[in-house]
Design a protein around this motif. Structure first.
Motif, PDB file in Angstrom:
ATOM      1  N   LYS A 163      42.516 -32.584 -15.303  1.00 21.67           N
ATOM      2  CA  LYS A 163      43.339 -32.172 -16.300  1.00 21.67           C
ATOM      3  C   LYS A 163      44.421 -32.003 -16.539  1.00 21.67           C
ATOM      4  O   LYS A 163      45.208 -33.352 -15.673  1.00 21.67           O
ATOM      5  N   VAL A 164      44.267 -32.333 -17.455  1.00 25.41           N
ATOM      6  CA  VAL A 164      46.597 -32.572 -18.446  1.00 25.41           C
ATOM      7  C   VAL A 164      46.708 -31.687 -18.871  1.00 25.41           C
ATOM      8  O   VAL A 164      45.315 -30.962 -19.496  1.00 25.41           O
ATOM      9  N   PRO A 165      47.779 -31.199 -19.310  1.00 30.16           N
ATOM     10  CA  PRO A 165      49.109 -31.986 -18.835  1.00 30.16           C
ATOM     11  C   PRO A 165      49.178 -31.377 -17.399  1.00 30.16           C
ATOM     12  O   PRO A 165      48.763 -30.451 -16.994  1.00 30.16           O
ATOM     13  N   ILE A 166      49.386 -32.324 -16.925  1.00 33.82           N
ATOM     14  CA  ILE A 166      50.337 -32.587 -15.332  1.00 33.82           C
ATOM     15  C   ILE A 166      51.495 -32.738 -15.438  1.00 33.82           C
ATOM     16  O   ILE A 166      52.036 -34.050 -15.671  1.00 33.82           O
ATOM     17  N   LEU A 167      52.527 -31.958 -14.584  1.00 32.71           N
ATOM     18  CA  LEU A 167      53.880 -32.128 -14.787  1.00 32.71           C
ATOM     19  C   LEU A 167      54.850 -32.687 -13.091  1.00 32.71           C
ATOM     20  O   LEU A 167      54.327 -31.917 -12.520  1.00 32.71           O
ATOM     21  N   MET A 168      54.373 -33.679 -13.228  1.00 35.53           N
ATOM     22  CA  MET A 168      54.453 -34.527 -11.711  1.00 35.53           C
ATOM     23  C   MET A 168      56.991 -33.835 -11.438  1.00 35.53           C
ATOM     24  O   MET A 168      57.802 -34.218 -12.162  1.00 35.53           O
ATOM     25  N   VAL A 169      56.973 -33.677 -10.600  1.00 35.26           N
ATOM     26  CA  VAL A 169      58.689 -33.025  -9.992  1.00 35.26           C
ATOM     27  C   VAL A 169      59.228 -33.698  -8.897  1.00 35.26           C
ATOM     28  O   VAL A 169      58.797 -33.652  -7.991  1.00 35.26           O
ATOM     29  N   ASP A 170      60.494 -34.490  -9.595  1.00 36.57           N
ATOM     30  CA  ASP A 170      60.818 -35.365  -9.030  1.00 36.57           C
ATOM     31  C   ASP A 170      59.430 -36.336  -7.396  1.00 36.57           C
ATOM     32  O   ASP A 170      59.287 -36.796  -6.232  1.00 36.57           O
ATOM     33  N   GLY A 171      58.423 -36.192  -7.874  1.00 31.46           N
ATOM     34  CA  GLY A 171      57.532 -37.887  -7.550  1.00 31.46           C
ATOM     35  C   GLY A 171      57.491 -36.710  -6.649  1.00 31.46           C
ATOM     36  O   GLY A 171      56.072 -37.356  -5.950  1.00 31.46           O
ATOM     37  N   GLU A 172      56.932 -35.473  -6.145  1.00 32.21           N
ATOM     38  CA  GLU A 172      56.159 -34.828  -4.957  1.00 32.21           C
ATOM     39  C   GLU A 172      55.568 -33.580  -5.461  1.00 32.21           C
ATOM     40  O   GLU A 172      54.860 -33.334  -5.176  1.00 32.21           O
ATOM     41  N   LEU A 173      56.458 -32.443  -6.533  1.00 35.32           N
ATOM     42  CA  LEU A 173      56.088 -31.698  -6.569  1.00 35.32           C
ATOM     43  C   LEU A 173      55.082 -31.584  -7.863  1.00 35.32           C
ATOM     44  O   LEU A 173      55.272 -31.876  -8.962  1.00 35.32           O
ATOM     45  N   GLN A 174      53.500 -30.922  -7.417  1.00 33.00           N
ATOM     46  CA  GLN A 174      52.863 -31.153  -8.957  1.00 33.00           C
ATOM     47  C   GLN A 174      53.039 -30.034  -9.727  1.00 33.00           C
ATOM     48  O   GLN A 174      51.994 -29.446  -9.096  1.00 33.00           O
ATOM     49  N   LEU A 175      52.711 -29.911 -10.850  1.00 32.65           N
ATOM     50  CA  LEU A 175      52.698 -28.184 -11.976  1.00 32.65           C
ATOM     51  C   LEU A 175      51.572 -28.809 -12.569  1.00 32.65           C
ATOM     52  O   LEU A 175      51.387 -29.768 -13.523  1.00 32.65           O
ATOM     53  N   ASN A 176      50.719 -28.263 -12.677  1.00 29.69           N
ATOM     54  CA  ASN A 176      49.014 -27.952 -13.216  1.00 29.69           C
ATOM     55  C   ASN A 176      49.527 -26.719 -13.938  1.00 29.69           C
ATOM     56  O   ASN A 176      50.317 -25.638 -14.155  1.00 29.69           O
ATOM     57  N   ASP A 177      48.586 -27.112 -16.079  1.00 26.00           N
ATOM     58  CA  ASP A 177      48.543 -26.140 -17.096  1.00 26.00           C
ATOM     59  C   ASP A 177      50.314 -25.232 -16.943  1.00 26.00           C
ATOM     60  O   ASP A 177      50.767 -25.851 -16.670  1.00 26.00           O
ATOM     61  N   SER A 178      49.656 -25.548 -18.614  1.00 29.22           N
ATOM     62  CA  SER A 178      51.056 -25.525 -18.751  1.00 29.22           C
ATOM     63  C   SER A 178      52.109 -24.510 -19.129  1.00 29.22           C
ATOM     64  O   SER A 178      52.836 -24.611 -19.359  1.00 29.22           O
ATOM     65  N   SER A 179      51.764 -23.040 -19.277  1.00 30.58           N
ATOM     66  CA  SER A 179      51.852 -22.295 -19.304  1.00 30.58           C
ATOM     67  C   SER A 179      52.809 -21.777 -18.242  1.00 30.58           C
ATOM     68  O   SER A 179      53.987 -21.373 -17.897  1.00 30.58           O
ATOM     69  N   VAL A 180      52.420 -22.356 -16.979  1.00 27.51           N
ATOM     70  CA  VAL A 180      52.807 -22.456 -15.500  1.00 27.51           C
ATOM     71  C   VAL A 180      53.996 -23.860 -15.753  1.00 27.51           C
ATOM     72  O   VAL A 180      54.915 -23.310 -15.309  1.00 27.51           O
ATOM     73  N   ILE A 181      53.448 -24.529 -16.390  1.00 28.03           N
ATOM     74  CA  ILE A 181      55.143 -25.572 -16.437  1.00 28.03           C
ATOM     75  C   ILE A 181      56.009 -24.943 -16.933  1.00 28.03           C
ATOM     76  O   ILE A 181      57.370 -25.430 -16.400  1.00 28.03           O
ATOM     77  N   ILE A 182      55.807 -24.280 -18.536  1.00 28.11           N
ATOM     78  CA  ILE A 182      56.766 -24.455 -19.143  1.00 28.11           C
ATOM     79  C   ILE A 182      57.704 -22.890 -17.991  1.00 28.11           C
ATOM     80  O   ILE A 182      58.435 -22.790 -17.801  1.00 28.11           O
ATOM     81  N   SER A 183      56.703 -22.280 -17.833  1.00 26.71           N
ATOM     82  CA  SER A 183      57.421 -20.597 -17.057  1.00 26.71           C
ATOM     83  C   SER A 183      58.148 -21.087 -15.733  1.00 26.71           C
ATOM     84  O   SER A 183      58.933 -20.816 -15.655  1.00 26.71           O
ATOM     85  N   SER A 184      58.132 -22.294 -15.092  1.00 23.78           N
ATOM     86  CA  SER A 184      58.132 -22.421 -13.807  1.00 23.78           C
ATOM     87  C   SER A 184      59.871 -23.229 -14.147  1.00 23.78           C
ATOM     88  O   SER A 184      60.695 -22.519 -13.258  1.00 23.78           O
ATOM     89  N   ILE A 185      59.702 -24.178 -15.021  1.00 22.30           N
ATOM     90  CA  ILE A 185      60.376 -25.201 -15.614  1.00 22.30           C
ATOM     91  C   ILE A 185      62.182 -23.933 -16.593  1.00 22.30           C
ATOM     92  O   ILE A 185      63.423 -24.205 -15.457  1.00 22.30           O
ATOM     93  N   ARG A 186      61.314 -23.251 -17.172  1.00 23.20           N
ATOM     94  CA  ARG A 186      62.485 -22.178 -17.288  1.00 23.20           C
ATOM     95  C   ARG A 186      63.140 -21.692 -16.574  1.00 23.20           C
ATOM     96  O   ARG A 186      64.102 -21.129 -16.500  1.00 23.20           O
ATOM     97  N   THR A 187      62.249 -21.253 -15.706  1.00 22.73           N
ATOM     98  CA  THR A 187      62.795 -19.705 -14.572  1.00 22.73           C
ATOM     99  C   THR A 187      63.983 -20.786 -13.836  1.00 22.73           C
ATOM    100  O   THR A 187      64.485 -19.941 -13.130  1.00 22.73           O
ATOM    101  N   PHE A 188      63.647 -21.980 -13.409  1.00 22.88           N
ATOM    102  CA  PHE A 188      64.171 -23.032 -12.734  1.00 22.88           C
ATOM    103  C   PHE A 188      65.834 -23.413 -13.663  1.00 22.88           C
ATOM    104  O   PHE A 188      66.469 -22.899 -12.712  1.00 22.88           O
ATOM    105  N   MET A 189      65.607 -23.145 -14.706  1.00 19.25           N
ATOM    106  CA  MET A 189      67.396 -23.764 -15.481  1.00 19.25           C
ATOM    107  C   MET A 189      68.269 -22.615 -15.823  1.00 19.25           C
ATOM    108  O   MET A 189      69.016 -22.725 -16.038  1.00 19.25           O
ATOM    109  N   THR A 190      67.171 -21.429 -15.461  1.00 19.79           N
ATOM    110  CA  THR A 190      67.865 -19.495 -15.382  1.00 19.79           C
ATOM    111  C   THR A 190      68.511 -18.758 -14.220  1.00 19.79           C
ATOM    112  O   THR A 190      69.666 -18.614 -13.692  1.00 19.79           O
TER     113      THR A 190
END
Length: 401
Positions: A163-190
């Protein structure tokens, strides 16, 4: 014959062979292809004419949908063609990991403001993909986009997640599910200490059965930010609101996923004219081949017009589905309140970005114009539009980890 032309011809022939067999099954199929057809707009809301194709075709289509037993075969032909495409996809796409494939598909990496290299695999008109783009744009995070062909999906053949969206981080780490993508990136930013790989482990996958008995993948904790008490206080600094604000934000993020998104399809495919207008844009803006585009526009419009009626029944919507859309949007505006610019106060929070991302996929269509005229959402929506286009959350992004 050119090999690309031959492949398209073979795909079309395969579709024809399946026409008599699979029409009924199409209505029960939930796939990445169908999720692509849920919305319709570009990232910045360009206006589109309401083209409905050939007038004669429209009246014939409406007649075939409403007629009796004699027209059932015609309807099955249209629906079977759509599933023929989908089945061809399933047979042709091989699931394996290959980093070189990502390079061949043009997924170059830009370095974002927080040190992450982000690449978003998406369908342009998917509401869940639109949510992720709204989040990344607001916070000024640089990212590359790989538009996925919704039929062949060759661009994500390296992934077992289909499915999409898929967000690849640094070409290695794959994030699935739009809400997981948003929550994990926002956590990383904070969070100043955890790595992205550690944060993602906080959102474990969980298989479950949906209401129809089909196995689906869910993600625990996907609306939570994994922050300490001090970090939560810094993110929600208003005195006495450290408990209320996160709960309110999570509640409306889930509401956007569980309710608002289900109002999009019945509204943008409400009539045959609206369905054809939607698919006219989808075909022009999406990544389709010639044969795929033809089936997507005409077969897809017919199929989604019928499926939208089924979705209306499944979600207990009113006969006039616009009324459910108006009520949902006005409920959201009431929750934001008159004293706040956004649910997040002076700046949007993750709930604002989620709701905006979902609603944005209707821009340029009749449903969007009706919503803007008949609800109180206009001023909030325009503020959100400016905030994302101007990357107003960029100042909230921390320096490199």
């Amino acid at each position: 014959m050119h090999c690309g032309t031959l492949r398209k011809a073979n795909m079309a022939a395969a579709c024809v062979r399946r026409l008599g067999k699979v029409g009924r099954c199409f209505l029960e199929t939930r796939s990445g292809t169908i999720s692509y057809l849920l919305g319709n707009v570009g990232a910045h809301g360009s206006r589109r004419a309401y083209s409905t194709g050939e007038p004669g075709f429209r009246s014939k289509l409406l007649t075939s949908v409403r007629a009796g037993a004699g027209s059932a075969l015609g309807c099955a032909f249209l629906l079977g063609g759509g599933l023929g495409l989908y089945q061809t996809v399933k047979l042709s796409v091989q699931q394996h990991l290959a980093d070189e494939d990502r390079k061949d598909n043009g997924a170059s990496f830009q370095v974002s403001g927080d040190g992450l290299k982000l690449t978003l695999y998406q369908y342009k008109t998917c509401p869940f993909c639109s949510k992720v783009r709204a989040f990344l744009d607001y916070y000024g995070l640089e990212y590359d986009i790989v538009e996925v062909n919704p039929v062949m999906r060759q661009e994500i053949k390296w992934s077992s997640y289909r499915k999409v969206p898929i967000l690849m981080v640094d070409g290695e780490l794959q994030l699935n599910d739009s809400s997981v993508i948003i929550s994990s990136i926002r956590t990383f930013m904070t969070n100043k200490e955890k790595k992205m790989s550690d944060i993602v482990r906080c959102y474990p996958e969980m298989k479950s059965l949906n209401e129809r008995g089909k196995e689906v993948m869910e993600y625990n904790n996907k609306y939570w930010l994994m922050l300490s008490e001090a970090e939560t206080g810094a993110l929600y600094p208003e005195k006495g609101m450290q408990n209320f604000c996160p709960r309110e934000e999570m509640k409306w993020r889930q509401w956007a996923d569980d309710w608002l998104v289900h109002l999009i399809s019945p509204n943008v495919y409400r009539t045959t004219g609206e369905a054809l207008a939607s698919f006219d844009y989808i075909v022009r803006e999406g990544k389709f081949g010639t044969v795929e585009g033809f089936f997507a526009k005409y077969v897809g419009a017919a199929a989604m017009f019928i499926i939208s009626k089924r979705l209306k029944s499944r979600h207990n919507l009113q006969d006039d589905v616009r009324q459910d859309l108006y009520k949902a949007v006005n409920d959201w505006v009431a929750a934001v309140g008159k004293s706040r610019k956004f649910m997040g106060g002076d700046q949007p929070n993750l709930a604002d970005l989620a709701v905006f991302g979902v609603l944005r996929v209707m821009e340029g269509l009749e449903a969007f114009d009706d919503m803007m005229k008949n609800t109180k959402v206009k001023f909030w929506y325009r503020r959100m539009e400016r905030a994302t286009l101007n990357h107003e959350g960029q100042s909230q992004s921390p320096s490199n980890h």
